[in-house]
Motif scaffolding. Structure first.
Motif, PDB file in Angstrom:
ATOM      1  N   MET A  12       1.003  -1.039  -0.253  1.00 44.67           N
ATOM      2  CA  MET A  12      -0.056   0.027  -0.085  1.00 44.67           C
ATOM      3  C   MET A  12       1.254   1.070  -0.124  1.00 44.67           C
ATOM      4  O   MET A  12       1.691   2.043   0.617  1.00 44.67           O
ATOM      5  CB  MET A  12      -0.721  -0.345   1.464  1.00 44.67           C
ATOM      6  CG  MET A  12      -1.522  -0.937   1.221  1.00 44.67           C
ATOM      7  SD  MET A  12      -2.825  -0.400   2.746  1.00 44.67           S
ATOM      8  CE  MET A  12      -2.183  -1.272   4.283  1.00 44.67           C
ATOM      9  N   ASP A  13       1.694   1.526  -1.059  1.00 43.84           N
ATOM     10  CA  ASP A  13       2.061   2.694  -1.296  1.00 43.84           C
ATOM     11  C   ASP A  13       1.540   4.169  -2.166  1.00 43.84           C
ATOM     12  O   ASP A  13       0.881   3.942  -2.975  1.00 43.84           O
ATOM     13  CB  ASP A  13       4.016   1.953  -1.933  1.00 43.84           C
ATOM     14  CG  ASP A  13       5.378   3.019  -2.014  1.00 43.84           C
ATOM     15  OD1 ASP A  13       4.716   4.152  -1.288  1.00 43.84           O
ATOM     16  OD2 ASP A  13       5.465   2.680  -2.723  1.00 43.84           O
ATOM     17  N   GLY A  14       1.893   5.152  -1.286  1.00 44.04           N
ATOM     18  CA  GLY A  14       2.182   6.329  -2.378  1.00 44.04           C
ATOM     19  C   GLY A  14       1.511   7.622  -1.197  1.00 44.04           C
ATOM     20  O   GLY A  14       0.792   8.655  -2.076  1.00 44.04           O
ATOM     21  N   ASN A  15       0.926   7.018   0.594  1.00 44.39           N
ATOM     22  CA  ASN A  15       0.292   7.880   1.125  1.00 44.39           C
ATOM     23  C   ASN A  15       0.989   8.649   1.458  1.00 44.39           C
ATOM     24  O   ASN A  15       0.571  10.281   1.311  1.00 44.39           O
ATOM     25  CB  ASN A  15       0.309   7.246   1.904  1.00 44.39           C
ATOM     26  CG  ASN A  15      -0.513   5.632   2.461  1.00 44.39           C
ATOM     27  OD1 ASN A  15      -1.084   5.591   1.733  1.00 44.39           O
ATOM     28  ND2 ASN A  15      -0.549   5.339   3.490  1.00 44.39           N
ATOM     29  N   GLY A  16       2.164   9.279   1.063  1.00 39.67           N
ATOM     30  CA  GLY A  16       3.035  10.476   1.435  1.00 39.67           C
ATOM     31  C   GLY A  16       2.913  11.792   0.390  1.00 39.67           C
ATOM     32  O   GLY A  16       2.354  12.604   0.225  1.00 39.67           O
ATOM     33  N   ARG A  17       3.157  11.173  -0.690  1.00 42.23           N
ATOM     34  CA  ARG A  17       3.144  11.744  -2.047  1.00 42.23           C
ATOM     35  C   ARG A  17       1.353  12.383  -2.013  1.00 42.23           C
ATOM     36  O   ARG A  17       1.026  13.278  -2.668  1.00 42.23           O
ATOM     37  CB  ARG A  17       3.750  11.130  -3.060  1.00 42.23           C
ATOM     38  CG  ARG A  17       4.888  10.625  -2.857  1.00 42.23           C
ATOM     39  CD  ARG A  17       5.740   9.643  -4.681  1.00 42.23           C
ATOM     40  NE  ARG A  17       5.300   8.626  -3.174  1.00 42.23           N
ATOM     41  CZ  ARG A  17       5.081   7.626  -4.276  1.00 42.23           C
ATOM     42  NH1 ARG A  17       6.191   7.686  -5.632  1.00 42.23           N
ATOM     43  NH2 ARG A  17       5.289   6.432  -3.944  1.00 42.23           N
ATOM     44  N   ARG A  26       1.632  14.524   5.251  1.00 41.34           N
ATOM     45  CA  ARG A  26       2.557  13.239   5.510  1.00 41.34           C
ATOM     46  C   ARG A  26       1.209  12.283   5.986  1.00 41.34           C
ATOM     47  O   ARG A  26       0.505  11.511   5.835  1.00 41.34           O
ATOM     48  CB  ARG A  26       3.211  13.008   5.583  1.00 41.34           C
ATOM     49  CG  ARG A  26       4.365  13.270   4.226  1.00 41.34           C
ATOM     50  CD  ARG A  26       5.848  12.675   4.245  1.00 41.34           C
ATOM     51  NE  ARG A  26       5.979  11.304   4.428  1.00 41.34           N
ATOM     52  CZ  ARG A  26       6.130  10.547   2.869  1.00 41.34           C
ATOM     53  NH1 ARG A  26       6.560  11.114   1.889  1.00 41.34           N
ATOM     54  NH2 ARG A  26       5.738   9.289   3.159  1.00 41.34           N
ATOM     55  N   HIS A  30      -1.189   9.557   5.223  1.00 41.08           N
ATOM     56  CA  HIS A  30      -1.308   7.627   5.869  1.00 41.08           C
ATOM     57  C   HIS A  30      -2.713   8.093   6.511  1.00 41.08           C
ATOM     58  O   HIS A  30      -3.854   6.337   6.725  1.00 41.08           O
ATOM     59  CB  HIS A  30      -0.845   7.569   7.273  1.00 41.08           C
ATOM     60  CG  HIS A  30       0.641   7.652   6.465  1.00 41.08           C
ATOM     61  ND1 HIS A  30       1.234   6.955   5.493  1.00 41.08           N
ATOM     62  CD2 HIS A  30       1.736   8.139   7.376  1.00 41.08           C
ATOM     63  CE1 HIS A  30       2.372   7.297   5.721  1.00 41.08           C
ATOM     64  NE2 HIS A  30       2.533   7.981   6.383  1.00 41.08           N
ATOM     65  N   ALA A  56       1.925  -2.739   5.897  1.00 43.75           N
ATOM     66  CA  ALA A  56       0.977  -1.852   6.389  1.00 43.75           C
ATOM     67  C   ALA A  56       2.409  -1.016   6.860  1.00 43.75           C
ATOM     68  O   ALA A  56       3.420   0.421   6.653  1.00 43.75           O
ATOM     69  CB  ALA A  56       0.387  -1.801   7.122  1.00 43.75           C
ATOM     70  N   ASN A  61      11.070   0.972   7.895  1.00 46.69           N
ATOM     71  CA  ASN A  61       9.810   2.374   7.780  1.00 46.69           C
ATOM     72  C   ASN A  61      10.595   2.949   9.150  1.00 46.69           C
ATOM     73  O   ASN A  61      10.248   3.801   8.804  1.00 46.69           O
ATOM     74  CB  ASN A  61       8.228   2.039   8.164  1.00 46.69           C
ATOM     75  CG  ASN A  61       7.870   1.686   6.289  1.00 46.69           C
ATOM     76  OD1 ASN A  61       7.237   0.930   5.813  1.00 46.69           O
ATOM     77  ND2 ASN A  61       8.823   2.551   5.568  1.00 46.69           N
ATOM     78  N   ARG A  64      12.237   6.529   9.365  1.00 45.20           N
ATOM     79  CA  ARG A  64      11.203   8.282   8.820  1.00 45.20           C
ATOM     80  C   ARG A  64      11.133   8.625  10.286  1.00 45.20           C
ATOM     81  O   ARG A  64      11.405   8.383  11.327  1.00 45.20           O
ATOM     82  CB  ARG A  64       9.933   6.989   8.396  1.00 45.20           C
ATOM     83  CG  ARG A  64       9.933   6.950   6.896  1.00 45.20           C
ATOM     84  CD  ARG A  64       8.270   6.770   6.739  1.00 45.20           C
ATOM     85  NE  ARG A  64       8.812   6.428   4.966  1.00 45.20           N
ATOM     86  CZ  ARG A  64       7.637   5.977   5.007  1.00 45.20           C
ATOM     87  NH1 ARG A  64       6.381   6.617   4.933  1.00 45.20           N
ATOM     88  NH2 ARG A  64       7.893   5.516   3.742  1.00 45.20           N
ATOM     89  N   GLU A  68       6.385  10.929  11.991  1.00 41.62           N
ATOM     90  CA  GLU A  68       5.578  10.135  11.079  1.00 41.62           C
ATOM     91  C   GLU A  68       5.530   8.727  11.690  1.00 41.62           C
ATOM     92  O   GLU A  68       4.394   8.254  11.406  1.00 41.62           O
ATOM     93  CB  GLU A  68       6.009  10.301   9.866  1.00 41.62           C
ATOM     94  CG  GLU A  68       5.581   9.530   8.976  1.00 41.62           C
ATOM     95  CD  GLU A  68       5.778   9.703   6.932  1.00 41.62           C
ATOM     96  OE1 GLU A  68       6.734  10.378   7.313  1.00 41.62           O
ATOM     97  OE2 GLU A  68       5.971   8.059   6.306  1.00 41.62           O
ATOM     98  N   LEU A  72       2.060   6.965  11.856  1.00 46.91           N
ATOM     99  CA  LEU A  72       1.855   5.392  11.791  1.00 46.91           C
ATOM    100  C   LEU A  72       1.150   4.072  12.260  1.00 46.91           C
ATOM    101  O   LEU A  72       0.196   3.709  13.016  1.00 46.91           O
ATOM    102  CB  LEU A  72       2.396   4.477  10.693  1.00 46.91           C
ATOM    103  CG  LEU A  72       2.550   5.448   9.738  1.00 46.91           C
ATOM    104  CD1 LEU A  72       4.527   5.472   8.601  1.00 46.91           C
ATOM    105  CD2 LEU A  72       1.765   5.115   8.489  1.00 46.91           C
TER     106      LEU A  72
END
Ligand code: IPE
Ligand code: IPE
Ligand code: MG
Length: 231
Positions: A12-17, A26, A30, A56, A61, A64, A68, A72
């Motif tokens: 599940m990628d691309g939340n931050g962008r 960011r 999430h 997840a 991670n 980070r 953040e 999460l």
């Protein structure tokens, strides 16, 4: 568990962008990503998915910024608490894969409670990967294997505890595995989608499964010939 169903794994990628493109912090991405999970889980059984593994939080991670990471962890804890009732009603079993020795206490408590509450779920096995690294999982299994000389692929796979992945989907546009289910994806069909995870919905899921069903999985062999009557 719906043993005969597909094993779909999603990075599940691309939340931050997704958040940055909207001028949001960011963690807002999430939060939107966490909201997207429910509809996908609800749609999965009818598409023939028996096991759904969601990436997840990776073991990397932790690199980070602390804010953040804290956001999460808070979201994951709330997910475990809030979704457990919903999942139990929907006959979904929830479990977590990954390390448990580095997670905050309240998070561990919420995970254990939600696993117990949903343990009898049979319509779908939802697995959420938290503090997960495929390389760590392989190392861990290899240490146990050293004591079992008659090792087989099946035996090693059982030590890892994950079924083979049929279809791996990564949202967010990047085309890499980022240390996810490396052994289990040996013959997985791979799909890399440009859509950011918060925008991924049941229609996207149905399209992925449709694409998967049209693919010819040969596992190193040859496509089975059509029956003589059809030639
Ligand atoms: C995925 O979204 C969620 C986690 C890795 C925890 P990202 O936070 O990686 O989003 P991008 O890739 O920076 O857009
Ligand atoms: C992979 O995404 C981990 C999750 C989606 C949980 P990352 O965003 O952490 O991966 P890289 O850094 O782009 O490879
Ligand atoms: Mg990312």
């Amino acid at each position: 568990m719906n043993q005969s169903g597909l094993h779909l794994a999603i990075i599940m990628d691309g939340n931050g962008r997704w958040a940055e493109q909207r001028g949001l912090p960011r963690p807002a991405g999430h939060r939107a990503g966490a909201r997207a999970v429910r509809a996908v889980v609800e749609a999965a059984p009818a598409l023939g998915i028996g096991t759904l593994t969601l990436y997840a939080f990776s073991a990397d991670n932790w690199r980070r910024p602390p804010r953040e990471v804290a956001a999460l962890m808070g979201l994951l804890r709330r997910f475990a608490i809030q979704e457990a009732q919903v999942l139990a009603k929907a006959d979904v079993r929830l479990s977590f894969i990954g390390r448990r020795d580095r997670l905050p206490g309240p998070m561990l408590e919420a995970m254990a409670k939600s696993e117990a509450l949903t343990a009898t779920g049979r319509s779908l096995h939802l697995r959420v990967a938290v503090d997960y690294s495929a390389r760590d999982a392989l190392l861990h299994a290899a240490r146990h294997l050293a004591q079992a000389p008659a090792a087989t692929r099946e035996g090693f796979g059982a030590l890892l505890g994950s079924p083979d992945v049929d279809l791996l989907v990564r949202t967010g546009g990047d085309q890499r595995l980022s240390d996810f289910l490396l052994w289990e994806c040996a013959y997985a069909e791979l799909m890399f989608l440009p859509v950011a995870w918060p925008d991924f919905g049941p229609a996207d899921l149905a399209a992925c499964v449709g694409d998967f069903r049209a693919r010819d999985r040969r596992f190193g062999g040859l496509t089975a010939p059509a029956p003589a009557s059809a030639r």
